[in-house]
Design an enzyme around this catalytic site. Structure first.
Site, PDB file in Angstrom:
ATOM      1  N   SER A 152      48.405  42.665  31.998  1.00 23.31           N
ATOM      2  CA  SER A 152      48.749  43.974  31.454  1.00 23.31           C
ATOM      3  C   SER A 152      49.838  44.584  32.312  1.00 23.31           C
ATOM      4  O   SER A 152      49.995  44.235  33.495  1.00 23.31           O
ATOM      5  CB  SER A 152      47.510  44.884  31.480  1.00 23.31           C
ATOM      6  OG  SER A 152      47.854  46.236  31.236  1.00 23.31           O
ATOM      7  N   TYR A 166      40.373  48.348  36.046  1.00 22.64           N
ATOM      8  CA  TYR A 166      41.258  47.585  35.167  1.00 22.64           C
ATOM      9  C   TYR A 166      42.546  47.199  35.882  1.00 22.64           C
ATOM     10  O   TYR A 166      42.973  46.032  35.823  1.00 22.64           O
ATOM     11  CB  TYR A 166      41.571  48.411  33.916  1.00 22.64           C
ATOM     12  CG  TYR A 166      42.311  47.635  32.853  1.00 22.64           C
ATOM     13  CD1 TYR A 166      41.647  46.696  32.079  1.00 22.64           C
ATOM     14  CD2 TYR A 166      43.663  47.861  32.613  1.00 22.64           C
ATOM     15  CE1 TYR A 166      42.317  45.984  31.086  1.00 22.64           C
ATOM     16  CE2 TYR A 166      44.342  47.159  31.631  1.00 22.64           C
ATOM     17  CZ  TYR A 166      43.661  46.219  30.868  1.00 22.64           C
ATOM     18  OH  TYR A 166      44.342  45.514  29.892  1.00 22.64           O
TER      19      TYR A 166
END
Length: 265
Positions: A152, A166
């Site tokens: 990401s 995350y």
């Protein structure tokens, strides 16, 4: 035939065997559709049986051979078993796409250590275990292979709204990609990652809406995206086919940002 005179041949994956985890999720479904359309034999893995059956039937309707496994890659035994089942079904494994994972959002003082660990386990440990299992099979085959993880933009950039788990997990994913790219390079196995920013999915569909909250949040993202829009599933298709095919044979340990220029500025 020389690839320079027939460049599309570099993207040919017809007949290759692809194992996709998280196949019922947003990126996993993209991977399944793209590789089915390109002629791969698919082993689709997901914990949601109903959604797994739906994407499997969609791929079969295009003429693809599909095997489904209703599991999550939760531990070493399961990850090794997924690779073994792919080999049992089709005789080999050429492509691994790890699209399984999770995100749990909370500010650091509101997040329990157990929650942090669950995100790290799903996004880091399970990716490592799957890459480990696939690499062992690909090395035994002796003719290379393609491992594609999902990272990401948050592996590179922070986020102010409770993304410590995350962001940490995706930075660790990037580290795995780079280290394995170096380790497995001599074997002909490439290890790369696709790192999107926000793209349309069931979880982000609200951000594409016309209500004031969606407009405000979207405007904040778009201020940083040179392309001036959020991502669509089609924006992930080309990068995936590139990383899954011999077009990327000289690319390994690479994080490919599918972000409209978000991380460039």
């Amino acid at each position: 035939m020389n690839a320079l005179s027939n460049p599309l041949s570099m993207f040919e994956v017809k007949g290759q065997v692809a194992l996709i985890t998280g196949a019922s999720g947003a990126f996993g479904m993209v991977a399944a559709r793209v590789l089915a359309g390109a002629g791969c034999k698919l082993v689709l893995v997901a914990g949601n049986q109903e959604a797994l059956d739906e994407i499997a039937q969609e791929c079969r309707d295009t003429g693809a051979e599909v095997t489904t496994i209703n599991k999550r890659p939760s531990d070493e035994e399961t990850c090794n078993g997924l690779v073994a089942q792919a080999v049992e079904a089709y005789g080999r494994l050429d492509i691994l796409v790890v699209a399984s994972g999770m995100n749990k959002v909370a500010l650091i003082n509101d997040m329990s250590p157990e929650t942090f660990e669950s995100v790290m386990d799903a996004n880091v440990t399970q990716s490592w275990l799957l890459a480990r299992a696939a690499a062992g099979q690909m090395k035994a085959q002796g003719d290379g292979g393609k491992i594609v993880l999902v990272s990401s933009a948050r592996g590179l950039l922070g986020h102010p709204a409770g993304y410590t788990a995350y962001c940490a997990s995706k930075a660790a994913t990037d580290g795995i990609v780079k280290a394995l790219g170096c380790e497995l390079g001599p074997t002909g196995i490439t290890v790369n990652a696709i790192a999107p920013t926000v793209f349309r999915s069931p979880l982000t569909a609200w951000m594409f809406g016309d209500d004031e909250k969606a407009k405000t949040v979207r405007a904040g993202f778009l201020a940083r995206v040179p392309k001036g829009r959020l991502g669509e599933p089609e924006d992930l298709a080309g990068p995936l086919l590139f990383l899954a095919s011999r077009a990327s044979d000289f690319y390994t340990g690479h994080i490919l940002y599918a972000d409209g220029g978000y991380t460039a500025g």
